[in-house]
Design a protein around this motif. Sequence first.
Motif, PDB file in Angstrom:
ATOM      1  N   ARG A  30      -4.344  -9.855  16.979  1.00 53.97           N
ATOM      2  CA  ARG A  30      -4.585  -8.556  16.349  1.00 53.97           C
ATOM      3  C   ARG A  30      -3.292  -7.798  16.092  1.00 53.97           C
ATOM      4  NH1 ARG A  30      -8.441  -3.608  18.511  1.00 53.97           N
ATOM      5  NH2 ARG A  30      -7.566  -2.035  17.108  1.00 53.97           N
ATOM      6  N   ASP A  31      -2.358  -7.846  17.041  1.00 57.80           N
ATOM      7  CA  ASP A  31      -1.103  -7.117  16.866  1.00 57.80           C
ATOM      8  C   ASP A  31      -0.349  -7.574  15.615  1.00 57.80           C
ATOM      9  OD1 ASP A  31      -0.679  -9.610  18.198  1.00 57.80           O
ATOM     10  OD2 ASP A  31       1.259  -8.913  18.953  1.00 57.80           O
ATOM     11  N   LEU A  32      -0.381  -8.866  15.352  1.00 57.38           N
ATOM     12  CA  LEU A  32       0.297  -9.391  14.163  1.00 57.38           C
ATOM     13  C   LEU A  32      -0.443  -9.001  12.886  1.00 57.38           C
ATOM     14  CD1 LEU A  32       1.238 -12.940  15.483  1.00 57.38           C
ATOM     15  CD2 LEU A  32       2.677 -10.887  15.389  1.00 57.38           C
ATOM     16  N   TRP A  33      -1.777  -9.040  12.937  1.00 60.07           N
ATOM     17  CA  TRP A  33      -2.565  -8.643  11.769  1.00 60.07           C
ATOM     18  C   TRP A  33      -2.363  -7.167  11.449  1.00 60.07           C
ATOM     19  CZ3 TRP A  33      -4.000 -11.898   8.385  1.00 60.07           C
ATOM     20  CH2 TRP A  33      -4.350 -13.193   8.739  1.00 60.07           C
ATOM     21  N   GLU A  34      -2.270  -6.330  12.481  1.00 54.61           N
ATOM     22  CA  GLU A  34      -2.053  -4.904  12.243  1.00 54.61           C
ATOM     23  C   GLU A  34      -0.679  -4.665  11.615  1.00 54.61           C
ATOM     24  OE1 GLU A  34      -2.941  -3.330  16.165  1.00 54.61           O
ATOM     25  OE2 GLU A  34      -4.856  -2.580  15.419  1.00 54.61           O
ATOM     26  N   LYS A  35       0.330  -5.392  12.076  1.00 52.85           N
ATOM     27  CA  LYS A  35       1.666  -5.270  11.467  1.00 52.85           C
ATOM     28  C   LYS A  35       1.635  -5.732  10.011  1.00 52.85           C
ATOM     29  CE  LYS A  35       4.384  -5.771  15.663  1.00 52.85           C
ATOM     30  NZ  LYS A  35       5.333  -6.620  16.421  1.00 52.85           N
ATOM     31  N   ALA A  36       1.000  -6.866   9.776  1.00 50.18           N
ATOM     32  CA  ALA A  36       0.914  -7.383   8.407  1.00 50.18           C
ATOM     33  C   ALA A  36       0.199  -6.383   7.508  1.00 50.18           C
ATOM     34  CB  ALA A  36       0.186  -8.731   8.388  1.00 50.18           C
ATOM     35  N   ASP A  37      -0.891  -5.819   8.001  1.00 49.95           N
ATOM     36  CA  ASP A  37      -1.638  -4.823   7.233  1.00 49.95           C
ATOM     37  C   ASP A  37      -0.781  -3.603   6.946  1.00 49.95           C
ATOM     38  OD1 ASP A  37      -4.056  -3.586   6.090  1.00 49.95           O
ATOM     39  OD2 ASP A  37      -3.933  -2.298   7.860  1.00 49.95           O
ATOM     40  N   HIS A  38      -0.034  -3.152   7.935  1.00 48.71           N
ATOM     41  CA  HIS A  38       0.842  -1.990   7.760  1.00 48.71           C
ATOM     42  C   HIS A  38       1.859  -2.244   6.641  1.00 48.71           C
ATOM     43  CE1 HIS A  38       3.526   1.339   8.721  1.00 48.71           C
ATOM     44  NE2 HIS A  38       4.511   0.463   8.740  1.00 48.71           N
ATOM     45  N   TYR A  39       2.547  -3.378   6.708  1.00 49.97           N
ATOM     46  CA  TYR A  39       3.575  -3.669   5.707  1.00 49.97           C
ATOM     47  C   TYR A  39       2.971  -3.910   4.331  1.00 49.97           C
ATOM     48  CZ  TYR A  39       6.845  -3.868   9.555  1.00 49.97           C
ATOM     49  OH  TYR A  39       7.611  -3.551  10.637  1.00 49.97           O
ATOM     50  N   LEU A  40       1.841  -4.569   4.284  1.00 53.64           N
ATOM     51  CA  LEU A  40       1.168  -4.799   3.007  1.00 53.64           C
ATOM     52  C   LEU A  40       0.754  -3.468   2.386  1.00 53.64           C
ATOM     53  CD1 LEU A  40       0.053  -6.812   0.975  1.00 53.64           C
ATOM     54  CD2 LEU A  40      -1.999  -6.991   2.378  1.00 53.64           C
ATOM     55  N   THR A  41       0.229  -2.571   3.199  1.00 54.17           N
ATOM     56  CA  THR A  41      -0.163  -1.251   2.714  1.00 54.17           C
ATOM     57  C   THR A  41       1.040  -0.479   2.191  1.00 54.17           C
ATOM     58  OG1 THR A  41      -2.034  -1.179   4.248  1.00 54.17           O
ATOM     59  CG2 THR A  41      -1.274   0.926   3.373  1.00 54.17           C
ATOM     60  N   ALA A  46       3.770   1.697  -2.469  1.00 57.23           N
ATOM     61  CA  ALA A  46       5.023   1.882  -3.206  1.00 57.23           C
ATOM     62  C   ALA A  46       4.886   1.434  -4.661  1.00 57.23           C
ATOM     63  CB  ALA A  46       6.153   1.110  -2.527  1.00 57.23           C
ATOM     64  N   GLY A  47       3.681   1.029  -5.034  1.00 57.72           N
ATOM     65  CA  GLY A  47       3.424   0.649  -6.415  1.00 57.72           C
ATOM     66  C   GLY A  47       3.706  -0.808  -6.743  1.00 57.72           C
ATOM     67  N   GLN A  48       3.907  -1.605  -5.712  1.00 58.39           N
ATOM     68  CA  GLN A  48       4.170  -3.029  -5.930  1.00 58.39           C
ATOM     69  C   GLN A  48       2.864  -3.812  -5.919  1.00 58.39           C
ATOM     70  OE1 GLN A  48       7.340  -4.135  -6.584  1.00 58.39           O
ATOM     71  NE2 GLN A  48       7.794  -1.947  -6.542  1.00 58.39           N
ATOM     72  N   ARG A  49       2.877  -4.908  -6.640  1.00 59.67           N
ATOM     73  CA  ARG A  49       1.718  -5.806  -6.638  1.00 59.67           C
ATOM     74  C   ARG A  49       2.057  -7.014  -5.783  1.00 59.67           C
ATOM     75  NH1 ARG A  49      -0.706  -6.332 -12.565  1.00 59.67           N
ATOM     76  NH2 ARG A  49      -1.052  -8.358 -11.651  1.00 59.67           N
ATOM     77  N   VAL A  50       1.086  -7.466  -5.031  1.00 60.31           N
ATOM     78  CA  VAL A  50       1.279  -8.609  -4.150  1.00 60.31           C
ATOM     79  C   VAL A  50       0.210  -9.642  -4.462  1.00 60.31           C
ATOM     80  CG1 VAL A  50       1.373  -9.376  -1.756  1.00 60.31           C
ATOM     81  CG2 VAL A  50       2.146  -7.078  -2.350  1.00 60.31           C
TER      82      VAL A  50
END
Length: 84
Positions: A30-41, A46-50
Amino acid sequence: YVVNSINNKWLDRWKISGWKTKKGEDIKNRDLWEKADHYLTEVINAGQRVKFVKVKGHAGNTFNELVDKLAKEESNKAQMLLGK
């Protein structure tokens, strides 16, 4: 797994469900998923597409092979530090 979790909206469902699977079990790492979600958000805000794309491992993709090599090197370093 990572690509599917994002492309198939599993990550969104996990957040809504309090980081639980459909079966009600806790999400692993979960800790890694929360970090990934934070950075993805942050990136999206910031207006970037992923775009997440599956790349078959060990199929001659230059960057996939490089990442695999780097991951193995770092894993070996960690094992040495842990005395394993």
